[in-house]
Design a protein around this motif. Structure first.
Motif, PDB file in Angstrom:
ATOM      1  N   THR A  46      -0.326   1.864   5.190  1.00 46.12           N
ATOM      2  CA  THR A  46       0.010   0.689   4.389  1.00 46.12           C
ATOM      3  C   THR A  46      -0.935  -0.437   4.749  1.00 46.12           C
ATOM      4  O   THR A  46      -1.095  -0.785   5.924  1.00 46.12           O
ATOM      5  N   THR A  47      -1.598  -0.968   3.721  1.00 44.67           N
ATOM      6  CA  THR A  47      -2.512  -2.096   3.884  1.00 44.67           C
ATOM      7  C   THR A  47      -2.015  -3.256   3.038  1.00 44.67           C
ATOM      8  O   THR A  47      -1.107  -3.104   2.226  1.00 44.67           O
TER       9      THR A  47
ATOM     10  N   ASN B  33      -8.076  -7.928   5.092  1.00 49.08           N
ATOM     11  CA  ASN B  33      -6.875  -8.200   5.888  1.00 49.08           C
ATOM     12  C   ASN B  33      -6.623  -6.984   6.771  1.00 49.08           C
ATOM     13  O   ASN B  33      -6.203  -5.941   6.288  1.00 49.08           O
ATOM     14  N   PRO B  34      -6.853  -7.106   8.083  1.00 44.29           N
ATOM     15  CA  PRO B  34      -6.768  -5.946   8.965  1.00 44.29           C
ATOM     16  C   PRO B  34      -5.349  -5.513   9.355  1.00 44.29           C
ATOM     17  O   PRO B  34      -5.190  -4.503  10.042  1.00 44.29           O
TER      18      PRO B  34
ATOM     19  N   ASP C 252      -3.933  -9.501  -3.333  1.00 42.96           N
ATOM     20  CA  ASP C 252      -2.895 -10.389  -3.840  1.00 42.96           C
ATOM     21  C   ASP C 252      -1.717 -10.527  -2.873  1.00 42.96           C
ATOM     22  O   ASP C 252      -0.706 -11.146  -3.191  1.00 42.96           O
ATOM     23  N   GLY C 253      -1.840  -9.924  -1.684  1.00 46.78           N
ATOM     24  CA  GLY C 253      -0.783 -10.015  -0.682  1.00 46.78           C
ATOM     25  C   GLY C 253       0.250  -8.899  -0.775  1.00 46.78           C
ATOM     26  O   GLY C 253       1.132  -8.811   0.068  1.00 46.78           O
ATOM     27  N   SER C 254       0.141  -8.051  -1.789  1.00 45.02           N
ATOM     28  CA  SER C 254       1.100  -6.956  -1.933  1.00 45.02           C
ATOM     29  C   SER C 254       0.798  -5.846  -0.927  1.00 45.02           C
ATOM     30  O   SER C 254      -0.343  -5.660  -0.502  1.00 45.02           O
ATOM     31  N   LEU C 255       1.846  -5.123  -0.536  1.00 41.87           N
ATOM     32  CA  LEU C 255       1.680  -3.988   0.361  1.00 41.87           C
ATOM     33  C   LEU C 255       1.318  -2.762  -0.461  1.00 41.87           C
ATOM     34  O   LEU C 255       1.918  -2.504  -1.501  1.00 41.87           O
TER      35      LEU C 255
END
Length: 159
Positions: free
Chosen positions: A22-23, A63-64, A27-30
């Motif tokens: 899961t990254t 986003n790590p 848009d900030g969604s998983l």
């Protein structure tokens, strides 16, 4: 206790071949996707092959923060950590196998093939004694009014 927890996570992950990675999307969604685990010796790090321009690599570059989950046969593990994209040809060759070749026929030396390294910082696992024992525990709990004993659950800080 912490050392037992790390060893238990290692034991539960050792036989897993596929994990959900899961990254965090732009848009900030998983975003979760099944990925093939590439290293059997779990030391807090997990490795996956990916395409450099693919979703997982692009998400991790921006986003790590990642999470990896595995599960089978009544046992589940969730590992939180940081992902990084690794282009090291020697490491790609070290982990290369026929499964990776099936998905990425261009080979480990091609720059479009990268590794995703997940440096696990913490894990949580659930390990049940099996379906029959769990069912018996539910029946006993119902009869006694006590909570069912459904196995082992622990949060673990990884090295």
């Amino acid at each position: 206790m912490a050392e037992h927890g790390v060893e238990k996570v290692r034991e539960l992950v050792a036989d897993e071949k596929i994990a959900m990675l899961t990254t965090v999307g732009a848009d900030g969604s998983l975003q979760s996707r099944p990925m093939s685990l590439q290293e059997v010796e779990f030391d807090g790090d997990l490795w996956f092959f990916a395409e450099a321009q693919g979703g997982p690599a692009q998400s991790i570059a921006s986003n790590p923060n990642v999470n990896v989950t595995t599960g089978s046969g009544g046992s589940w593990v969730s590992i939180a950590g940081h992902g990084s994209v690794v282009s090291d040809v020697a490491k790609k060759k070290e982990l290369w196998n026929s499964g990776a070749e099936a998905w990425l026929p261009q080979g480990p030396e091609d720059p479009s093939v990268v590794l995703i390294k997940v440096d696990g910082s913490s894990a949580e696992y659930w390990d049940t004694p099996g379906a029959v024992a769990t069912a018996i525990s539910f029946v006993k709990a119902k009869a006694s009014g006590e909570r069912a004993d459904v196995g082992e659950n622990e949060k673990v800080e990884l090295p």
